[in-house]
Design an enzyme around this catalytic site. Structure first.
Site, short mmCIF file in Angstrom:
data_model
loop_
_atom_site.label_atom_id
_atom_site.label_comp_id
_atom_site.label_asym_id
_atom_site.label_seq_id
_atom_site.Cartn_x
_atom_site.Cartn_y
_atom_site.Cartn_z
N GLU A 127 0.79 -1.24 0.00
CA GLU A 127 0.00 0.00 0.00
C GLU A 127 0.83 1.29 0.00
O GLU A 127 0.55 2.22 0.76
CB GLU A 127 -0.96 -0.02 1.20
CG GLU A 127 -1.90 -1.22 1.16
CD GLU A 127 -2.81 -1.35 2.39
OE1 GLU A 127 -2.70 -0.53 3.31
OE2 GLU A 127 -3.62 -2.29 2.40
N ASN A 168 2.01 -5.26 -3.14
CA ASN A 168 0.59 -5.53 -2.85
C ASN A 168 -0.15 -4.23 -2.57
O ASN A 168 0.35 -3.38 -1.82
CB ASN A 168 0.54 -6.44 -1.61
CG ASN A 168 -0.83 -7.00 -1.30
OD1 ASN A 168 -1.45 -7.64 -2.14
ND2 ASN A 168 -1.31 -6.77 -0.09
N HIS A 205 -10.50 -5.79 -2.49
CA HIS A 205 -11.58 -5.57 -1.51
C HIS A 205 -12.67 -4.77 -2.23
O HIS A 205 -12.60 -3.55 -2.30
CB HIS A 205 -11.06 -4.76 -0.31
CG HIS A 205 -10.04 -5.47 0.50
ND1 HIS A 205 -10.36 -6.56 1.27
CD2 HIS A 205 -8.72 -5.24 0.71
CE1 HIS A 205 -9.27 -6.98 1.90
NE2 HIS A 205 -8.26 -6.20 1.58
N GLU A 234 -6.44 -10.51 -1.38
CA GLU A 234 -7.27 -10.24 -0.19
C GLU A 234 -8.74 -10.14 -0.60
O GLU A 234 -9.46 -9.25 -0.15
CB GLU A 234 -6.81 -8.95 0.50
CG GLU A 234 -5.34 -8.95 0.86
CD GLU A 234 -4.89 -7.69 1.62
OE1 GLU A 234 -5.75 -6.90 2.07
OE2 GLU A 234 -3.67 -7.51 1.75
N ASP A 236 -12.48 -9.94 -1.07
CA ASP A 236 -13.80 -9.99 -0.43
C ASP A 236 -14.70 -9.02 -1.18
O ASP A 236 -14.23 -8.06 -1.79
CB ASP A 236 -13.79 -9.73 1.08
CG ASP A 236 -13.04 -8.49 1.52
OD1 ASP A 236 -12.87 -7.55 0.70
OD2 ASP A 236 -12.65 -8.42 2.71
O1 G3I Z 1 -5.18 -8.00 18.79
C1 G3I Z 1 -5.71 -6.77 19.30
C2 G3I Z 1 -6.41 -7.02 20.60
O2 G3I Z 1 -5.47 -7.46 21.55
C3 G3I Z 1 -7.05 -5.71 21.06
O3 G3I Z 1 -7.77 -5.92 22.22
C4 G3I Z 1 -7.99 -5.18 19.97
C5 G3I Z 1 -8.62 -3.85 20.35
O4 G3I Z 1 -8.67 -2.96 19.27
O5 G3I Z 1 -7.25 -5.00 18.81
C6 G3I Z 1 -6.66 -6.20 18.30
O6 G3I Z 1 -5.92 -5.90 17.16
C7 G3I Z 1 -6.69 -5.65 16.00
C8 G3I Z 1 -6.25 -6.65 14.93
O7 G3I Z 1 -6.89 -6.36 13.71
C9 G3I Z 1 -6.56 -8.09 15.32
O8 G3I Z 1 -7.95 -8.28 15.41
C10 G3I Z 1 -6.42 -4.24 15.54
O9 G3I Z 1 -6.96 -3.32 16.44
C11 G3I Z 1 -7.03 -4.02 14.17
O10 G3I Z 1 -6.61 -2.77 13.68
C12 G3I Z 1 -6.55 -5.09 13.21
O11 G3I Z 1 -7.20 -4.87 11.97
C13 G3I Z 1 -6.56 -5.48 10.86
C14 G3I Z 1 -6.21 -4.41 9.84
O12 G3I Z 1 -5.64 -5.02 8.70
C15 G3I Z 1 -5.23 -3.40 10.40
O13 G3I Z 1 -4.70 -2.57 9.44
C16 G3I Z 1 -7.51 -6.49 10.25
O14 G3I Z 1 -7.69 -7.59 11.16
C17 G3I Z 1 -6.94 -7.02 8.95
O15 G3I Z 1 -7.91 -7.80 8.28
C18 G3I Z 1 -6.56 -5.87 8.04
O16 G3I Z 1 -5.99 -6.39 6.87
C19 G3I Z 1 -5.62 -5.43 5.89
C20 G3I Z 1 -4.38 -5.95 5.21
O17 G3I Z 1 -3.37 -6.21 6.15
C21 G3I Z 1 -3.88 -4.98 4.14
N1 G3I Z 1 -4.93 -4.65 3.21
C22 G3I Z 1 -6.20 -4.19 3.81
C23 G3I Z 1 -6.70 -5.20 4.82
C24 G3I Z 1 -8.05 -4.79 5.38
O18 G3I Z 1 -7.95 -3.59 6.11
#
Ligand code: G3I
Length: 301
Positions: A127, A168, A205, A234, A236
């Site tokens: 990105e 990516n 996405h 990715e 969806d």
């Molecule tokens: O693990 C912590 C947990 O301990 C905490 O209590 C909770 C409270 O906010 O957060 C948890 O972490 C979260 C993590 O996902 C695991 O669930 C983060 O806040 C959250 O920001 C994170 O989001 C991820 C996101 O990337 C962050 O940028 C998504 O799961 C994930 O699907 C998403 O994936 C991205 C790709 O890497 C890049 N392309 C876009 C895609 C979708 O946004």
């Protein structure tokens, strides 16, 4: 064939999913994931904040959980991701200039050394392009100098010559968009100058703001014509239209160098898009109409 992975394998492709370490203890989840998919991308566990929480101190506990589960079940792994403006640990967010540049290099070397020879493809840079205008996204990494992306790729090639190295991004699926053209021009430039790059990841996405467009196939074939593999990394689709899912799969199947598709999660309940139902399995693990259309498309080759 009766599973996504086996159906994709008929034409030498893979069909993968994002996996969360925290769900590997849930048998409803692992049963589907193990049955249907033959490529795995850790959804968060190989990101910079997860793998280098303190500078120079690497942590692979959750990443290894996914890696080991994948390999024990005969699957390959896509590494995601080594250099990104987001999900940087606090220590990295506060760096700049040559210190940050060196930290990026050290990070790539540290993570790739741990998995050397064992990762199918790495999303080396994620990105890095701006949402509009076709130029680079502003970030602390970009401010270290425009050559940061090629430095990342050269570092990665040396660190693990066996891994395919991918760029990516999202919103580079529509051929008419400036962002797509910006990334296309970068890849063309890298290929012409011998900067090591093997693949482009189209995140895909799709939602109402950035919907699937029938020029997706043109995008895939245009990148492929530069001499890189193309992977849908990715996938969806908001609402999970069976027709749109089949279109995406058929677009990939139409291009020889489009060699794999990954959905960003297993069930709707696993999706990062809360409140949406963008995946192939519902929250109860049932196959949705989109699953049936994807499987049929894969089996039609
Ligand atoms: O693990 C912590 C947990 O301990 C905490 O209590 C909770 C409270 O906010 O957060 C948890 O972490 C979260 C993590 O996902 C695991 O669930 C983060 O806040 C959250 O920001 C994170 O989001 C991820 C996101 O990337 C962050 O940028 C998504 O799961 C994930 O699907 C998403 O994936 C991205 C790709 O890497 C890049 N392309 C876009 C895609 C979708 O946004």
């Amino acid at each position: 064939e009766t599973t996504l992975g086996a159906a994709a394998a008929q034409s030498g492709r893979y069909f993968g999913t994002a996996i969360s370490a925290g769900k590997l203890g849930e048998s409803a989840y692992t049963t589907i994931a193990n049955r249907e998919f033959n490529m795995v991308t850790p959804e968060n566990e190989m990101k910079i904040d997860a793998t280098e929480p303190n500078r120079g101190q690497f942590s692979f506990t959750n990443a290894d959980r996914i890696y080991n589960w994948a390999v024990q079940n005969g699957k390959r792994v896509r590494g995601h991701t080594l250099a990104w403006h987001s999900q940087q640990p606090g220590w990295m967010q506060s760096l700049s200039g040559s210190t940050l540049r060196q930290a990026m290099i050290d990070h790539i070397n540290g993570v790739m050394a741990h998995y050397k020879g064992n990762i199918y493809a790495w999303d080396v840079v994620n990105e890095a392009y701006a949402d509009s205008g076709g130029g680079r996204r502003d970030s602390n990494l970009q401010r270290t100098g425009n050559d940061w992306i090629e430095v990342a790729f050269r570092t990665a090639r040396t660190a693990d010559p066996a891994a395919k190295l991918c760029y990516n991004d999202y919103n580079i699926d529509n051929w008419t968009w400036d962002k797509t053209q910006g990334v296309y021009n970068m890849v063309r430039d890298f290929k012409s100058r011998g900067v090591p790059i093997d693949c482009v990841g189209l995140q895909a996405h799709f939602n109402s703001g950035s919907p699937y467009n029938s020029n997706f196939r043109t995008t895939i074939s245009s990148f492929a014509a530069l001499g890189v593999d193309v992977q849908i990394t990715e996938l969806d689709i908001q609402g999970a239209s069976a027709t749109t899912y089949a279109n995406v799969v058929n677009d990939c199947l139409a291009v020889a160098r489009c060699n794999g598709i990954t959905t960003w999660g297993v069930r709707d309940s696993d999706s990062w898009r809360s409140g949406d139902t963008p995946l192939l399995f519902d929250g109860n693990g049932n196959k949705k109409p989109a699953y049936t259309s994807v499987l049929a498309a894969l089996n039609s080759v």
